[in-house]
Design an enzyme around this catalytic site. Structure first.
Site, short mmCIF file in Angstrom:
data_model
loop_
_atom_site.label_atom_id
_atom_site.label_comp_id
_atom_site.label_asym_id
_atom_site.label_seq_id
_atom_site.Cartn_x
_atom_site.Cartn_y
_atom_site.Cartn_z
N ARG A 1 49.50 26.73 29.94
CA ARG A 1 50.33 25.80 29.15
C ARG A 1 49.49 25.05 28.12
O ARG A 1 49.92 24.81 27.00
CB ARG A 1 51.05 24.81 30.08
CG ARG A 1 52.28 25.42 30.74
CD ARG A 1 52.76 24.60 31.89
NE ARG A 1 51.92 24.79 33.07
CZ ARG A 1 51.95 24.00 34.14
NH1 ARG A 1 52.75 22.95 34.15
NH2 ARG A 1 51.19 24.27 35.17
N TRP A 2 48.27 24.69 28.52
CA TRP A 2 47.35 23.99 27.61
C TRP A 2 47.12 24.87 26.38
O TRP A 2 47.17 24.40 25.25
CB TRP A 2 46.02 23.74 28.34
CG TRP A 2 44.99 23.00 27.56
CD1 TRP A 2 44.79 21.64 27.53
CD2 TRP A 2 43.98 23.58 26.70
NE1 TRP A 2 43.73 21.34 26.71
CE2 TRP A 2 43.22 22.51 26.19
CE3 TRP A 2 43.66 24.88 26.31
CZ2 TRP A 2 42.14 22.70 25.31
CZ3 TRP A 2 42.60 25.07 25.43
CH2 TRP A 2 41.85 23.98 24.95
N SER B 1 51.31 26.32 46.67
CA SER B 1 50.96 27.64 46.10
C SER B 1 50.05 28.47 47.00
O SER B 1 49.09 29.09 46.52
CB SER B 1 50.30 27.48 44.72
OG SER B 1 51.19 26.91 43.82
N ASN C 1 47.74 35.96 42.04
CA ASN C 1 47.30 36.11 40.65
C ASN C 1 47.00 37.57 40.28
O ASN C 1 46.97 37.91 39.10
CB ASN C 1 46.06 35.24 40.36
CG ASN C 1 46.36 33.76 40.26
OD1 ASN C 1 45.50 32.93 40.51
ND2 ASN C 1 47.57 33.41 39.88
N ARG D 1 53.67 21.67 44.46
CA ARG D 1 53.69 22.71 45.50
C ARG D 1 52.26 23.08 45.89
O ARG D 1 51.31 22.80 45.18
CB ARG D 1 54.48 23.95 45.06
CG ARG D 1 54.05 24.55 43.77
CD ARG D 1 54.79 25.87 43.48
NE ARG D 1 54.49 26.32 42.14
CZ ARG D 1 55.28 26.12 41.08
NH1 ARG D 1 56.44 25.51 41.21
NH2 ARG D 1 54.92 26.54 39.88
N ASP E 1 45.44 23.92 37.74
CA ASP E 1 46.60 24.55 37.11
C ASP E 1 46.83 23.97 35.71
O ASP E 1 46.44 22.84 35.42
CB ASP E 1 47.84 24.33 38.00
CG ASP E 1 48.94 25.31 37.68
OD1 ASP E 1 48.66 26.35 37.04
OD2 ASP E 1 50.10 25.04 38.06
N ARG F 1 49.34 39.19 37.76
CA ARG F 1 49.36 38.82 36.34
C ARG F 1 49.10 40.05 35.45
O ARG F 1 48.58 41.07 35.94
CB ARG F 1 48.30 37.77 36.07
CG ARG F 1 48.69 36.46 36.69
CD ARG F 1 47.92 35.30 36.13
NE ARG F 1 48.49 34.09 36.70
CZ ARG F 1 48.25 32.87 36.29
NH1 ARG F 1 47.42 32.68 35.28
NH2 ARG F 1 48.82 31.83 36.85
C1 FPP Z 1 45.79 28.40 36.75
O1 FPP Z 1 46.31 28.08 35.48
C2 FPP Z 1 44.36 28.76 36.65
C3 FPP Z 1 43.82 29.94 37.04
C4 FPP Z 1 44.61 31.03 37.64
C5 FPP Z 1 42.39 30.24 36.82
C6 FPP Z 1 41.42 29.12 36.99
C7 FPP Z 1 40.14 29.50 36.34
C8 FPP Z 1 39.31 28.68 35.66
C9 FPP Z 1 39.50 27.22 35.55
C10 FPP Z 1 38.14 29.21 34.93
C11 FPP Z 1 36.96 29.69 35.67
C12 FPP Z 1 36.69 29.08 36.99
C13 FPP Z 1 35.48 29.06 37.55
C14 FPP Z 1 35.36 28.59 38.93
C15 FPP Z 1 34.28 29.46 36.84
P1 FPP Z 1 47.57 28.93 34.93
O2 FPP Z 1 47.04 30.08 34.18
O3 FPP Z 1 48.47 29.26 36.07
O4 FPP Z 1 48.24 27.87 33.98
P2 FPP Z 1 49.81 27.71 33.68
O5 FPP Z 1 50.45 27.25 34.96
O6 FPP Z 1 49.85 26.68 32.62
O7 FPP Z 1 50.30 29.06 33.22
#
Ligand code: FPP
Length: 273
Positions: free
Chosen positions: A41-42, A213, A85, A211, A37, A88
Site C-alpha cells: 500500500r505504501w 495472519s 505469501n 488480525r 505489513d 503471491r
Molecule cells: C507485507 O506487506 C510484507 C511482506 C510480505 C514482506 C516483508 C519484507 C520486508 C520488510 C523486506 C525484507 C525483510 C528483511 C527481514 C530483510 P504487504 O506486501 O502485504 O503490504 P500490503 O498489505 O500493503 O499489500
C-alpha cells in the site's frame, strides 16, 4: 555511547533520553514480534511498484533492530514471509527473495560486529537454495552472539508450526519415548520452532489490520498487541517507543485478578530484601 551501528546513523541526544525514560518507566519486553505489513500500500500510494515498498521496508528493519538492541530487548522476531505469501505473483516472490539475499549479504557482517544473533523459523527448505545458503551462513557466523536474537519468520505460519509439533510429539508417543498423558504446555512449547525463545511479550502489527495472519498462534496466547496504521516502510524507532510505552501501561494478568498480581509483586519485593 552504544556500540551498535546497524543504521550507520549517530544516535541523537533526544533518542538516548527517550530510551532511558522508557527503561526507567517500566519493563522492557523481553521478546518483541512484528508483523511488518503495508509495504504494498505504501508503494501504491506513491505510484510505485510493490517491490519498492519492500525495499523501503529494509530501512525500517534496520532501525527496529538497532532500537530494540539498544533498549535491551532479548528477542526480535520479524514476520518476513508467510506460508500464504507463496501464493503471491511469481514476480513479487522472486523479487522478495532477491531482496532477502541482498540484505543478508550486506548486513550479516554488521549483525556479527554488533553481537547480534541471526535465527530463522519456518519451512526453510522451500526457500531458493541461494537464499537458504546465505541464511545458514549468517546463522552460523552469528551463533555465539549474545546481545539480541533476531529471528526471521520465513515461509512460516503458526499452523505449520503447530502441525509439525503434533507430528513430532505423536512420533514420540508411537515410539514409547513419551506418554500421551504427559503432553502439556511445556512439551508442546519444546516441539515448536520457537522452543529456544520465550513467548512474545509484545506483538506489533503495522498497516492497520486487526488480525494475527497465522503468525505465532500458540505463542501469542498472552501477548500484548499494538496495532498501528503506519505502513511498515514509514515505521521508525519512535513507533517502537510508542508501542513499548503502550505495553508498559498494560496489566498482564494471565487469567488472574489484579489483587493476586499485587500480592505476587509484594512477595517478590520481600524476597529480594
Ligand atoms: C507485507 O506487506 C510484507 C511482506 C510480505 C514482506 C516483508 C519484507 C520486508 C520488510 C523486506 C525484507 C525483510 C528483511 C527481514 C530483510 P504487504 O506486501 O502485504 O503490504 P500490503 O498489505 O500493503 O499489500
Amino acid at each position: 555511547m552504544e556500540k551498535i551501528a546497524i543504521t550507520n546513523k549517530k544516535q541523537t541526544k533526544e533518542d538516548v533520553l527517550r530510551q532511558s525514560l522508557l527503561k526507567e518507566r517500566g519493563q522492557i519486553p523481553e521478546h518483541v514480534a512484528i508483523i511488518m505489513d503495508g509495504n504494498g500500500r505504501w508503494a501504491k500510494e506513491r505510484g510505485r511498484m510493490r517491490i519498492q515498498g519492500h525495499k523501503a521496508g529494509v530501512d525500517s528493519v534496520r532501525d527496529a533492530i538497532e532500537a530494540c538492541a539498544q533498549l535491551g530487548v532479548g528477542h526480535l522476531t520479524l514476520y518476513a514471509f508467510s506460508t500464504e505469501n507463496w501464493r503471491r505473483p511469481k514476480a513479487e516472490i522472486s523479487a522478495l527473495m532477491k531482496l532477502l539475499i541482498q540484505t543478508l549479504r550486506k548486513e550479516t557482517l554488521n549483525l556479527n560486529k554488533n553481537d547480534l544473533k541471526l535465527n530463522a523459523i519456518g519451512e526453510l527448505e522451500r526457500l531458493p537454495s541461494v537464499c537458504l545458503n546465505e541464511l545458514r551462513e549468517g546463522i552460523e557466523m552469528t551463533k555465539d552472539n549474545q546481545r539480541m536474537v533476531i529471528t526471521l519468520a520465513l515461509s512460516y505460519s503458526g499452523r505449520w508450526d503447530i502441525t509439525n509439533a503434533i507430528k513430532s510429539i505423536s512420533e514420540k508417543v508411537k515410539n514409547g519415548e513419551l506418554q500421551s498423558e504427559d503432553i502439556n504446555d511445556e512439551v508442546i512449547h519444546a516441539h515448536l520452532a520457537t522452543s529456544e525463545m520465550p513467548d512474545p511479550d509484545l506483538l506489533i502489527r503495522t498497516g492497520g489490520d486487526f488480525r494475527i495472519s497465522n503468525f505465532l498462534l500458540w505463542q501469542s496466547a498472552y501477548t500484548e498487541f499494538f496495532i498501528t496504521d503506519t505502513y511498515w516502510p514509514d515505521f521508525r524507532r519512535t513507533n517502537i517507543y510508542e508501542a513499548i510505552e503502550a505495553y508498559q501501561t498494560r496489566e498482564r494478568r494471565f487469567g488472574m485478578i489484579s489483587e493476586q498480581l499485587y500480592e505476587k509483586e509484594k512477595e517478590k519485593a520481600a524476597a529480594s530484601v
